[in-house]
Design an enzyme around this catalytic site. Structure first.
Site, PDB file in Angstrom:
ATOM      1  N   GLN A 124       0.826  -1.208   0.000  1.00 43.39           N
ATOM      2  CA  GLN A 124       0.000   0.000   0.000  1.00 43.39           C
ATOM      3  C   GLN A 124       0.861   1.259   0.000  1.00 43.39           C
ATOM      4  OE1 GLN A 124      -3.435  -0.321  -0.688  1.00 43.39           O
ATOM      5  NE2 GLN A 124      -2.271  -2.183  -1.090  1.00 43.39           N
ATOM      6  N   ASP A 130      -7.086  -6.194  -3.889  1.00 43.16           N
ATOM      7  CA  ASP A 130      -6.928  -5.061  -4.801  1.00 43.16           C
ATOM      8  C   ASP A 130      -7.281  -5.447  -6.239  1.00 43.16           C
ATOM      9  OD1 ASP A 130      -6.196  -3.235  -2.937  1.00 43.16           O
ATOM     10  OD2 ASP A 130      -4.051  -3.268  -3.387  1.00 43.16           O
ATOM     11  N   HIS A 183       1.704   3.063  -3.303  1.00 42.79           N
ATOM     12  CA  HIS A 183       0.729   3.852  -4.065  1.00 42.79           C
ATOM     13  C   HIS A 183       1.101   5.331  -4.108  1.00 42.79           C
ATOM     14  CE1 HIS A 183      -2.523   1.180  -5.177  1.00 42.79           C
ATOM     15  NE2 HIS A 183      -2.432   0.588  -4.020  1.00 42.79           N
ATOM     16  N   GLU A 186      -8.776   1.545   6.070  1.00 42.67           N
ATOM     17  CA  GLU A 186      -9.348   1.138   4.777  1.00 42.67           C
ATOM     18  C   GLU A 186      -9.210  -0.388   4.630  1.00 42.67           C
ATOM     19  OE1 GLU A 186      -6.974   2.245   1.421  1.00 42.67           O
ATOM     20  OE2 GLU A 186      -8.645   2.060   0.015  1.00 42.67           O
ATOM     21  N   HIS A 187      -7.985  -0.883   4.825  1.00 49.51           N
ATOM     22  CA  HIS A 187      -7.739  -2.324   4.760  1.00 49.51           C
ATOM     23  C   HIS A 187      -7.206  -2.798   6.095  1.00 49.51           C
ATOM     24  CE1 HIS A 187      -6.660  -0.811   0.624  1.00 49.51           C
ATOM     25  NE2 HIS A 187      -7.609  -1.676   0.336  1.00 49.51           N
TER      26      HIS A 187
HETATM   27  N1  NAD Z   1      -9.118   3.886  -2.671  1.00 52.56           N
HETATM   28  C1  NAD Z   1      -8.890   3.296  -3.835  1.00 52.56           C
HETATM   29  O1  NAD Z   1      -9.617   2.436  -4.265  1.00 52.56           O
HETATM   30  C2  NAD Z   1      -7.705   3.703  -4.645  1.00 52.56           C
HETATM   31  C3  NAD Z   1      -7.372   3.006  -5.807  1.00 52.56           C
HETATM   32  C4  NAD Z   1      -6.309   3.446  -6.556  1.00 52.56           C
HETATM   33  C5  NAD Z   1      -5.605   4.577  -6.141  1.00 52.56           C
HETATM   34  N2  NAD Z   1      -5.957   5.193  -4.990  1.00 52.56           N
HETATM   35  C6  NAD Z   1      -5.309   6.423  -4.543  1.00 52.56           C
HETATM   36  O2  NAD Z   1      -5.676   7.406  -5.506  1.00 52.56           O
HETATM   37  C7  NAD Z   1      -4.641   8.346  -5.619  1.00 52.56           C
HETATM   38  C8  NAD Z   1      -4.306   8.524  -7.091  1.00 52.56           C
HETATM   39  O3  NAD Z   1      -3.568   9.690  -7.260  1.00 52.56           O
HETATM   40  P1  NAD Z   1      -2.744  10.004  -8.572  1.00 52.56           P
HETATM   41  O4  NAD Z   1      -2.076  11.309  -8.351  1.00 52.56           O
HETATM   42  O5  NAD Z   1      -1.926   8.830  -8.924  1.00 52.56           O
HETATM   43  O6  NAD Z   1      -3.814  10.116  -9.751  1.00 52.56           O
HETATM   44  P2  NAD Z   1      -5.100  11.048  -9.972  1.00 52.56           P
HETATM   45  O7  NAD Z   1      -5.694  10.630 -11.262  1.00 52.56           O
HETATM   46  O8  NAD Z   1      -5.971  11.050  -8.774  1.00 52.56           O
HETATM   47  O9  NAD Z   1      -4.542  12.529 -10.131  1.00 52.56           O
HETATM   48  C9  NAD Z   1      -3.845  12.959 -11.265  1.00 52.56           C
HETATM   49  C10 NAD Z   1      -4.385  14.300 -11.696  1.00 52.56           C
HETATM   50  O10 NAD Z   1      -4.188  15.276 -10.667  1.00 52.56           O
HETATM   51  C11 NAD Z   1      -4.099  16.557 -11.256  1.00 52.56           C
HETATM   52  N3  NAD Z   1      -2.990  17.288 -10.667  1.00 52.56           N
HETATM   53  C12 NAD Z   1      -1.769  16.817 -10.317  1.00 52.56           C
HETATM   54  N4  NAD Z   1      -1.007  17.838  -9.866  1.00 52.56           N
HETATM   55  C13 NAD Z   1      -1.755  18.968  -9.941  1.00 52.56           C
HETATM   56  C14 NAD Z   1      -1.531  20.332  -9.623  1.00 52.56           C
HETATM   57  N5  NAD Z   1      -0.368  20.733  -9.105  1.00 52.56           N
HETATM   58  N6  NAD Z   1      -2.525  21.209  -9.815  1.00 52.56           N
HETATM   59  C15 NAD Z   1      -3.731  20.808 -10.310  1.00 52.56           C
HETATM   60  N7  NAD Z   1      -3.992  19.530 -10.646  1.00 52.56           N
HETATM   61  C16 NAD Z   1      -3.017  18.627 -10.456  1.00 52.56           C
HETATM   62  C17 NAD Z   1      -3.832  16.378 -12.720  1.00 52.56           C
HETATM   63  O11 NAD Z   1      -4.946  16.823 -13.421  1.00 52.56           O
HETATM   64  C18 NAD Z   1      -3.680  14.869 -12.910  1.00 52.56           C
HETATM   65  O12 NAD Z   1      -4.343  14.445 -14.070  1.00 52.56           O
HETATM   66  C19 NAD Z   1      -3.491   7.842  -4.768  1.00 52.56           C
HETATM   67  O13 NAD Z   1      -3.521   8.520  -3.534  1.00 52.56           O
HETATM   68  C20 NAD Z   1      -3.803   6.373  -4.534  1.00 52.56           C
HETATM   69  O14 NAD Z   1      -3.369   5.899  -3.274  1.00 52.56           O
HETATM   70  C21 NAD Z   1      -6.993   4.805  -4.248  1.00 52.56           C
HETATM   71  N1  HSO Z   2      -5.071  -0.497  -2.872  1.00 51.04           N
HETATM   72  C1  HSO Z   2      -5.870   0.379  -3.725  1.00 51.04           C
HETATM   73  C2  HSO Z   2      -7.044   0.864  -2.920  1.00 51.04           C
HETATM   74  O1  HSO Z   2      -6.649   1.514  -1.788  1.00 51.04           O
HETATM   75  C3  HSO Z   2      -6.376  -0.290  -4.950  1.00 51.04           C
HETATM   76  C4  HSO Z   2      -5.362  -0.768  -5.918  1.00 51.04           C
HETATM   77  C5  HSO Z   2      -5.421  -0.770  -7.263  1.00 51.04           C
HETATM   78  N2  HSO Z   2      -4.296  -1.329  -7.739  1.00 51.04           N
HETATM   79  C6  HSO Z   2      -3.571  -1.703  -6.738  1.00 51.04           C
HETATM   80  N3  HSO Z   2      -4.212  -1.355  -5.612  1.00 51.04           N
HETATM   81 ZN    ZN Z   3      -3.269  -1.300  -3.706  1.00 56.76          ZN
END
Ligand code: NAD
Ligand code: HSO
Ligand code: ZN
Length: 439
Positions: free
Chosen positions: A268, A370, A271, A336-337
């Site tokens: 985790q 996941d 991520h 969450e998990h």
């Molecule tokens: N809970 C779940 O099921 C789950 C699953 C997968 C990922 N996640 C989480 O989701 C999150 C994903 O985040 P990510 O960043 O990889 O992708 P994201 O798609 O959430 O964000 C990317 C976008 O953020 C915007 N951005 C980035 N910097 C910026 C700035 N300075 N100003 C304005 N906009 C900006 C851009 O438009 C970019 O396209 C991580 O925290 C991950 O842990 C959660």
């Molecule tokens: N752990 C994430 C949700 O918190 C989900 C995910 C997608 N791919 C891998 N992990």
């Molecule tokens: Zn994950």
């Protein structure tokens, strides 16, 4: 002589420490949606897309995802292109995706709530009719990693719920399209895909633009910009939850291989620098062994930098007094998990009141959930498991109450309603009910 590995910097706490409560609260705090600068930027983006539609959406995508698009047609993925991505996958990936999709579908089919009704003695019928949303918007994150699994986890429950149209948004930083993400969209029955992300994508789904249709509800996880934008548009559209960075809380009785546990924490932490990985145990030597395994395995990780930062910022190895204190910590953290890496996980269940998903026993690595176990991986984070649940079929449906009075029922209810309405001085209500009272 071999160099000893660089220490991870993960916090070591014991519940006996005088400042334990304060330190734990500091670790758990995630001010993801309250940063003033982020808030201001998101407000500007929302306003721009609301007033200038596609033009602002393209501008923001060019700026934040480093694209050079001139119009929305370049940020739209057609159905044949989705199919092409699916057909073009290596067989192993195509089969893994199909196997995960099937398991997720089977699990979510069990969640489908039924409409119901009952008939009273005088013939009055009361009930509840369940209907699906007309149009759902699913946000698939794509900033720091690509998430084909999140496409399945968002779109399949929507499909099972009977949503008429599923619109997906996903950012493509530097214009890189992920074939697995597109293939997953094809497999999960997504109707339209736009390669936009961040607050601008949330705005487009909430308000609609010339190209992106306005949806009824936006679901899916994302970073701080996505979370802040979802909170801001709530009311204009529905949202599922504010899902923050990924989290894992592992409770170990000391009987699981320390390297397995270290890797579960990394899974985790990798991520996001803001992700949270915590291990709780009452066995001090076991915690030492896991810490040593963390230090040993860290240099072998592809995403070592992100994991190190996450562990140093928000990770912890916590020694508690025993099982009872561990259960209390679980409910306080409301993770969450939750991985119960213990001998008899079933015995723990009655005590666990707050956790998004519970992974039972030494063999159930959180990573299996996941991708492919079946339950949803979009889960409440940052302690919100106290009041919310995993994303599910129910998030894509709503309920209408059904009331069908017989003449006798209307007469009896009319008397009650009339009395209460006159008590509220709402006499039109009273007279409306009284018309139906039988002499
Ligand atoms: N809970 C779940 O099921 C789950 C699953 C997968 C990922 N996640 C989480 O989701 C999150 C994903 O985040 P990510 O960043 O990889 O992708 P994201 O798609 O959430 O964000 C990317 C976008 O953020 C915007 N951005 C980035 N910097 C910026 C700035 N300075 N100003 C304005 N906009 C900006 C851009 O438009 C970019 O396209 C991580 O925290 C991950 O842990 C959660
Ligand atoms: N752990 C994430 C949700 O918190 C989900 C995910 C997608 N791919 C891998 N992990
Ligand atoms: Zn994950």
């Amino acid at each position: 002589m071999t160099d000893s590995p660089v220490s991870s910097g993960i916090a070591r706490l014991t519940t006996r420490d005088a400042d334990f409560d304060t330190r734990l609260s500091t670790l758990l705090a995630w001010e993801g949606v309250s940063d003033a600068q982020v808030q201001q930027r998101v407000d500007e983006i929302l306003q721009a897309v609301r007033t200038r539609g596609d033009a602002a959406l393209v501008e923001a995508s060019n700026r934040f995802d480093r694209l050079s698009a001139t119009g929305m047609e370049e940020l739209t993925v057609t159905a044949p292109r989705l199919r092409q991505a699916f057909d073009g996958l290596p067989a192993e990936q195509r089969e893994a995706l199909a196997s995960a999709a099937e398991r997720i579908r089977l699990y979510h089919e069990r969640q489908r709530p039924e409409s119901w009704h009952y008939t009273e003695a005088d013939g009055t019928v009361l009930g509840q009719q369940v209907t699906a949303l007309d149009r759902a918007g699913i946000y698939v994150p794509g900033g720091k990693a690509a998430y084909p699994s999140s496409v399945l986890m968002n779109a399949i429950p929507a499909h099972v719920a009977g949503v008429r149209e599923i619109i997906m948004v996903v950012p493509t930083p530097d214009g890189v399209l992920n074939e697995l993400v597109l293939a997953a969209a094809h497999l999960a029955g997504v109707d339209r895909v736009f390669t936009v992300g961040g607050a601008q994508a949330v705005a487009a789904l909430a308000y609609g633009t010339e190209t992106v249709p306005r949806v009824d509800k936006i679901v899916g996880p994302g970073n701080i910009y996505v979370a802040t934008a979802k909170r801001a548009v709530f009311g204009q559209v529905g949202i599922d939850m504010i899902a923050g960075p990924s989290e894992i809380l592992v409770v170990s009785d000391g009987g699981t291989d320390p390297e397995w546990l270290a890797m579960d924490l990394f899974s985790q932490a990798e991520h996001d620098e803001d992700a949270q990985a915590i291990l709780v145990s009452w066995d001090a030597e076991h915690l030492d062994a896991v810490e040593a395994a963390i230090d040993r395995l860290l240099p072998t990780l592809e995403r070592e930098g992100i994991v190190r930062e996450s562990l140093a910022r928000r990770g912890a190895l916590i020694q508690c007094a025993g099982r009872e204190e561990a259960a209390a910590l679980i409910n306080r953290i409301a993770p969450e998990h939750l991985e119960l890496s213990v001998a008899n996980p079933e015995g723990w269940l009655p005590e666990i009141r707050h956790a998004g998903a519970i992974f039972m026993g030494r063999y159930t690595a959180e990573a299996l959930g996941d991708y492919c176990a079946g339950p949803n991986h979009v889960l409440p984070t940052s302690g919100t498991a106290r009041f919310s649940s995993p994303l599910g079929v129910y998030d894509f449906q709503k309920r209408s109450s059904i009331i069908h009075c017989s003449p006798e029922g209307a007469s009896e209810l009319g008397k009650v309603a009339s009395t209460l309405a006159r008590g509220e001085s709402l006499t039109a209500h009273a007279r409306s009910a009284e018309y139906r009272i039988k002499e």
